[in-house]
Every structure is written in structure tokens, then in C-alpha cells.
Design an enzyme around this catalytic site. Structure first.
Site, PDB file in Angstrom:
ATOM      1  N   GLU A  16      11.759  -8.666 -51.498  1.00  0.00           N
ATOM      2  CA  GLU A  16      10.827  -9.376 -52.056  1.00  0.00           C
ATOM      3  C   GLU A  16      11.148 -10.030 -53.424  1.00  0.00           C
ATOM      4  O   GLU A  16      11.774  -9.006 -54.187  1.00  0.00           O
ATOM      5  CB  GLU A  16       9.308  -8.715 -52.295  1.00  0.00           C
ATOM      6  CG  GLU A  16       8.516  -8.414 -51.009  1.00  0.00           C
ATOM      7  CD  GLU A  16       7.729  -7.405 -51.507  1.00  0.00           C
ATOM      8  OE1 GLU A  16       7.361  -7.043 -52.511  1.00  0.00           O
ATOM      9  OE2 GLU A  16       7.512  -6.469 -50.497  1.00  0.00           O
ATOM     10  N   ASP A  40       0.929  -6.474 -63.228  1.00  0.00           N
ATOM     11  CA  ASP A  40       2.161  -5.696 -63.194  1.00  0.00           C
ATOM     12  C   ASP A  40       2.256  -4.895 -64.608  1.00  0.00           C
ATOM     13  O   ASP A  40       1.708  -5.182 -65.506  1.00  0.00           O
ATOM     14  CB  ASP A  40       3.281  -6.665 -63.261  1.00  0.00           C
ATOM     15  CG  ASP A  40       3.621  -7.129 -62.043  1.00  0.00           C
ATOM     16  OD1 ASP A  40       3.926  -6.502 -60.880  1.00  0.00           O
ATOM     17  OD2 ASP A  40       3.374  -8.323 -61.590  1.00  0.00           O
TER      18      ASP A  40
END
Lengths: 396, 257
Positions: free
Chosen positions: B46, B57
Site C-alpha cells: 500500500e 492516522d
């Protein structure tokens, strides 16, 4: 034309709920329940009682004689600065704390820029005995110290956010991360008409009490409910949303929002989103955004912490796009001048945010019979250090 | 056939997928990281598109994203760097990032570019299912790009099944009620959640991510899914001393030994 949110949470092309899956259960619950809760008799009763007895509503609609003489129009001030905690922000937090309680939430989080929303949230949490955590950009923690201390005195935990420009955008990132980490017991009291649907509509409805009162107050002053102009400052845009709300469908009422131009909308040091932005997605809604070609969000700048945000509520983006409302860019200097003028002419020291609305009076020509309502969204106590610095410079 | 589908047809367990942020640790490390990961036997990669405001995040990926942007990374430049990547590696490659840079690039143009380069899928955490279906599904399908959805411990069984029907290639099972970031082990609620989802007998392969950092957590996750994704722990490893190649080899070997 319909300027309200549609069933899918959009104002025209703006709005929506661009949420990570982790936020889905909370947002879905809020979307499906907010109207039922807000329209229930028990909510309305408690909300209205608290607005009256705790916040001190209705806030006065004050005929400003000396301002009117100076600018040659009938100028009225909607005194949200006289609310408990010193700004319009408490209208929203009172409503949301009641909703949160109805949803069974036991912990509240909020973001804050100038600290007004943080204080208003800490206040209602103290009132209801609910735990409160406020995220605030580290730069704002430094430049709005009195509000940080007020939040702490009210029992809230204030978490400085060190990422990015350390202002309102970063505080919002911090609050959203907290909500993802605490998906079950926590309600996020968003402070403006931003964020995923239903927040822009929910907050606008709670703030709409401002224009609801203006209508009947103006009727008793002037024999008519509708002014010629309503002027309010816009960061995310909640005080303007509240001041515009009940006039949206009255096309004769001209609506003017003021964005913070910082050092100038044609410089990089600005927070004038509509003047400089493009459509995009930030903080779970599609709206106008200050961004570069790659879609990275540009760091905004304004002397006023409450307007220092690179986006704007989707309702305003739509009012701008459809031309229903007009938005002007007001520089730091024009806002400061307006703040000092209002202090000297009317004995009212406004918040720096609200001062941006008053700068319009210098820039517009009015007819003597025009009725102009300016929303004083907050008082200037929190900005005294900035004002003191300006006075010192003036004396040198 | 899409390389992601091919992978899961041939390999049902212990699929190792690695996330890194393009432009981190240096602007031009993208291709070398991909090549080395493929050489080390990683099954899928990814590639993170950095964004200024990565709300889902944790601190590690926030930092790597900021470094990447400071280094000058952009989606346009990333596509440039990846132009000849299919001459180098054959494992599935997925782009992962936030919606706004993709919107500004143009969703149609993004999908076409992915197809042209040989990118197999995309993960856009702030593009929710309903908006994807209404506005963007056709663009992705026409180019054969899988849009992979995430599901979390709070996702209901009904919603899990819906995502299972709509996700492309695999379903990204978020292990924790949290933003990204390495943790030391799994808690009891996660264990129960893994079992609940395993019992749903979903049709798509499942890959568990968020909080996987060591050989132990990787193997543990693989007992409940077809594989697992490591992000923050790998990004962290790239920030240690040593040559890029050594750091990658050491880390992957510590997981796969």
C-alpha cells in the site's frame, strides 16, 4: 430556491458526510435521531428554559445611535456578546449537551480556536456534570490564555495540538482522532456549521434563535420584521448561519458575511476561504477550501483565532455560489480599526471576530432609511492582549 | 485479472501487506522501497499518498506524511515515479490516501492513471460507501480499479455484510477502535471482534490492519483473516539508522522469520 440542507445532507453541491467508517455508527445515529430529539416537546422546553434562565436570552437588539449617525443608516446591534460565556457559542453547546444526554453519552469532546466554543462547551459540561476534553491548537493556547484558564476552572481538560499551524484546523483534527479512538461513550460537540452532516444543519438550527429573535425584536422597534441588511463575521460560520437563518427565504434582506483576509486576500497570509478557495473535502464535508494544486490544505492566517480556518461551512459555500449572500474580505487592520471605533462610539469592546463584521460599515454606503443589523457575536475580553499591544504601538 | 484477486485466489493465508508513505523518508525512495519489499516476499504493497490533514492516522503516519509533503511529494509526482513500476514488480499495488488530493486530480483521471501504470486498487478512508456508489463507482469499475473499504470493531454485522458486497478485492478489517499506530498486543474486545467477523462467513478475503507491528501480532491476526497489514511499525523502521535496503530487509525478516 431552497437554501436548507437536503435529505442527503447537501446544500447544493456542498456538505455531505465524508466520514471514515470508524465514525459511521456515531454519525448514522446522530443523522437518524437529531431532528426527532430537537423537535420533541421535552427538548424544546428544556432548551428554551436554559436559554432564558442560564444564557440570559433573548439577547438585546440595540439601536446604536452614534454608529447610526456616523454611517447614515439605522444600525442595530444583536448583542450575542451579552450571553453567558460571552458569545453566541453557548446557544449551540446548550442544545448539543441535551442531545448528547439523550443519546446516553457520558464524555464530551470539542475543538476550539479562540477558546469561545471551548469555554461554552466546558460550561455546559459543568452544568450537566459530564466529563469534557477540549482540543486547541498550541498557538491558540498561547494567544488565548485567559480562555484556557477559564476552561480549566470549569473542569475541562485542555489538550494542546502541536501539528500543522497549531490552530483551529489542527484542533479539529485532534478532536476527530479522539472520536475515532472513543467511539462508544463520547459525543463530539462541533462548534461551527462545519463537519459531516448533520452537524452543519444541527448547529445552524440551534443558532437560528439569533434571527428568530431579530425578527420579533425589530418588529417592536421598527414595526417590521425584516431589516435591509444583516451583517455577520464568518469563520466556519455559525453566528452568521444563525443570524441569516430566518431571512434566507426573504430575498429583500441582503446578507453579508465577512471573512478574515488577514494581511490581505491577495497575500498568502489570509483566511479568506471563499475569496481564495476551491471546492474540496476536509473534516468530512465538501465545501470551499484553501488548498494548493495537489489538494493539500493551505495554512490560514488571521489575527483572530476564531476565523483562522481554511474552510467554511457548506451552507455558506452554497449561499456564496448561488449569490444569496455576499461575502467580503476584511483585513486585520480594518478589523482592529472597527473594534476601536465601536469601543469609542458605543462603549462596546467586541471580539476580534465580530470586529470583522463592523468593518463593513466603513466600506458600504447606506441609505438613511436602511435598517442594518450587525451581529456582535462575542465580546472582546479574550482579545485584550491584542488590543493592548495595538494601543502600545500607537503610543510609540 | 486484477492482481489483488489473483493473489487471494492463490494464497488464502498469511498474506503480508506493507504500507509506507510515498516521499518518506526521502522524496525518491518510493521505487526502491517497492522493489525491496517485493524481493523480500511481501505479498502486497500500500503506497500512501501524503495528505496535510490525515485525521484517521496516528502520530507516526502524521509525521511521515508531513515529511513527505515537506520533501515535495504530490500525487502527480507519485504517478511519475511509478510510471515504469510494472517493469520492476508484479505483486499487487494499492494507493492509500485521503479523498481531497484525488478529487483535485480528478477521480476519472486518477482511475485512468492507475490503470495505465498498473495500480490494482485504492483505499480512501474518507470516501464513504454511499457517496462512492452514487458518484464514483463507475469510474473505478471502468478502469478495473478496486476500491477497498474499511470496517471497524463498531461496524454492525449488517453493515459488515454490505461492505463485503461492495468492497473490491478484499475487506480491510480495522483491528482496533482507533487511529493507526503500532500497539503491543490485542485486547479482549478485539479478540471477540475477530471471532464475530470470522463467523459471518463473508465472501471477500479479509486483511487485518491497525496495531500490527511484530511477528506475534502478525501471526495472531492471520489466525482470523487471510492476512494482515503493517503500516506505522514499518514507517517507524524506515526512520532508524542504516541503509534503506537493510532497514527493509531487517524489518520484513523479523516478521517472516
Amino acid at each position: 430556491m431552497d437554501y436548507q440542507v437536503n435529505k442527503k445532507g447537501f446544500y447544493g453541491e456542498f456538505g455531505g458526510a465524508y466520514i471514515p467508517e470508524a465514525m459511521y455508527p456515531n454519525i448514522e445515529e446522530l443523522q437518524s435521531r437529531y431532528l426527532d430529539i430537537m423537535q420533541s416537546e421535552s427538548f424544546k422546553k428544556e432548551f428554551n428554559e436554559l436559554l432564558r434562565d442560564y444564557v440570559g436570552r433573548p439577547s438585546p437588539l440595540y439601536y446604536a445611535r452614534r454608529l447610526s449617525e456616523r454611517y447614515g443608516a439605522k444600525i442595530y446591534l444583536k448583542r450575542e456578546d451579552l450571553n453567558h460565556t460571552g458569545s453566541h457559542k453557548i446557544n449551540n453547546t446548550i442544545g448539543q449537551i441535551l442531545i448528547a444526554r439523550q443519546l446516553g453519552k457520558t464524555r464530551i469532546i470539542a475543538e476550539t480556536g479562540a477558546g469561545q466554543h471551548g469555554v461554552a462547551t466546558a460550561t455546559v459540561c459543568a452544568l450537566m456534570g459530564i466529563k469534557c476534553v477540549v482540543y486547541m491548537g498550541a498557538l491558540d493556547v498561547a494567544r488565548q490564555a485567559p480562555n484556557v484558564l477559564r476552561m480549566k476552572m470549569l473542569g475541562a481538560e485542555v489538550i494542546p495540538v502541536e501539528s500543522g499551524n497549531k490552530t483551529l484546523k489542527d484542533a479539529t483534527n485532534g478532536a476527530m482522532r479522539d472520536w475515532i479512538n472513543n467511539p462508544v461513550d463520547t459525543h463530539y460537540i462541533v462548534g461551527s456549521v462545519i463537519g459531516p452532516h448533520p452537524y452543519p444543519d444541527l448547529v445552524a438550527r440551534l443558532q437560528s434563535v439569533i434571527s428568530e429573535e431579530i425578527r420579533w425584536q425589530l418588529k417592536s422597534h421598527e414595526g417590521r420584521e425584516e431589516p435591509d441588511y444583516v451583517i455577520a463575521c464568518v469563520g466556519g460560520g455559525s453566528n452568521a448561519a444563525g443570524a441569516f437563518y430566518h431571512f434566507l427565504d426573504s430575498p429583500k434582506v441582503r446578507l453579508i458575511g465577512t471573512e478574515a483576509a488577514g494581511l490581505g486576500a491577495d497575500t498568502p497570509e489570509t483566511a479568506a476561504t471563499l475569496a481564495t478557495g476551491r471546492p474540496g473535502v476536509l473534516h468530512s464535508c465538501r465545501s470551499m477550501l484553501m488548498q494548493n494544486e495537489d489538494g493539500q490544505i493551505t495554512e490560514p492566517y488571521s489575527i483572530s483565532a476564531g476565523l483562522d480556518y481554511p474552510g467554511i461551512g457548506p451552507m455558506h459555500a452554497n449561499l456564496f455560489k448561488t449569490g444569496r449572500a455576499e461575502y467580503m474580505s476584511i483585513t486585520d487592520q480594518d478589523a482592529l480599526d472597527a473594534a476601536f471605533r465601536l469601543s469609542l462610539l458605543e462603549g462596546i469592546i467586541p471580539a476580534l471576530e465580530s470586529a470583522h463584521a463592523f468593518a463593513v460599515l466603513e466600506k458600504r454606503k447606506f441609505n438613511p432609511e436602511d435598517i442594518v443589523v450587525v451581529n456582535v457575536s462575542g465580546r472582546g475580553d479574550k482579545d485584550m492582549q491584542t488590543y493592548i499591544d495595538v494601543m502600545k504601538k500607537g503610543n510609540e | 485479472m486484477n492482481r489483488i484477486d489473483q493473489l487471494f485466489r492463490n494464497k488464502k493465508e498469511n498474506v503480508l501487506s506493507i504500507y509506507f508513505t510515498a516521499g518518506h523518508p526521502t522524496l525518491n525512495s518510493t521505487v526502491e522501497i517497492i522493489k525491496t519489499l517485493a524481493q523480500e516476499g511481501v505479498d502486497m504493497i500500500e503506497i500512501g499518498i501524503p495528505f496535510s490533514d490525515p485525521v484517521a492516522d496516528g502520530p507516526v503516519i502524521q509525521r511521515s506524511s508531513q515529511t513527505a509533503l515537506d520533501n515535495g511529494m504530490s500525487l502527480k509526482l507519485l504517478f511519475e515515479q511509478l510510471r515504469y513500476i510494472r517493469k520492476e514488480v508484479s505483486i499487487p499495488l494499492v494507493l492509500m490516501g485521503y479523498l481531497n488530493p484525488v478529487l483535485q486530480y480528478g477521480v476519472d483521471a486518477f482511475c485512468k492513471k492507475c490503470a495505465e501504470i498498473g495500480i490494482d486498487g485504492a483505499i480512501l478512508p474518507d470516501l464513504p460507501l454511499d457517496i462512492f456508489q452514487e458518484e464514483y463507482k463507475t469510474s473505478f469499475e471502468q478502469q478495473g480499479i478496486h476500491l477497498i473499504f474499511l470496517a471497524t470493531p463498531q461496524t454492525s454485522d449488517v453493515r459488515y455484510r454490505e461492505l463485503d458486497c461492495q468492497s473490491g478485492g478484499f475487506l480491510y478489517m480495522v483491528a482496533a477502535s482507533s487511529i493507526t499506530g503500532a500497539k503491543t498486543g490485542f485486547e479482549e474486545y478485539q479478540q471477540k471482534y475477530f471471532e464475530r467477523i470470522k463467523d459471518l462467513n463473508l465472501s471477500l478475503p479479509r486483511v487485518i490492519g491497525f496495531g500490527i507491528s511484530t511477528k506475534d501480532t502478525f501471526e495472531h491476526a492471520c489466525r482470523y483473516a487471510n492476512g494482515a497489514i503493517i503500516g506505522s511499525a514499518f514507517v517507524n523502521a524506515l526512520e532508524q539508522e542504516g541503509s534503506l535496503k537493510e532497514k527493509i530487509q531487517n524489518y520484513i525478516r523479523s516478521i517472516r522469520s
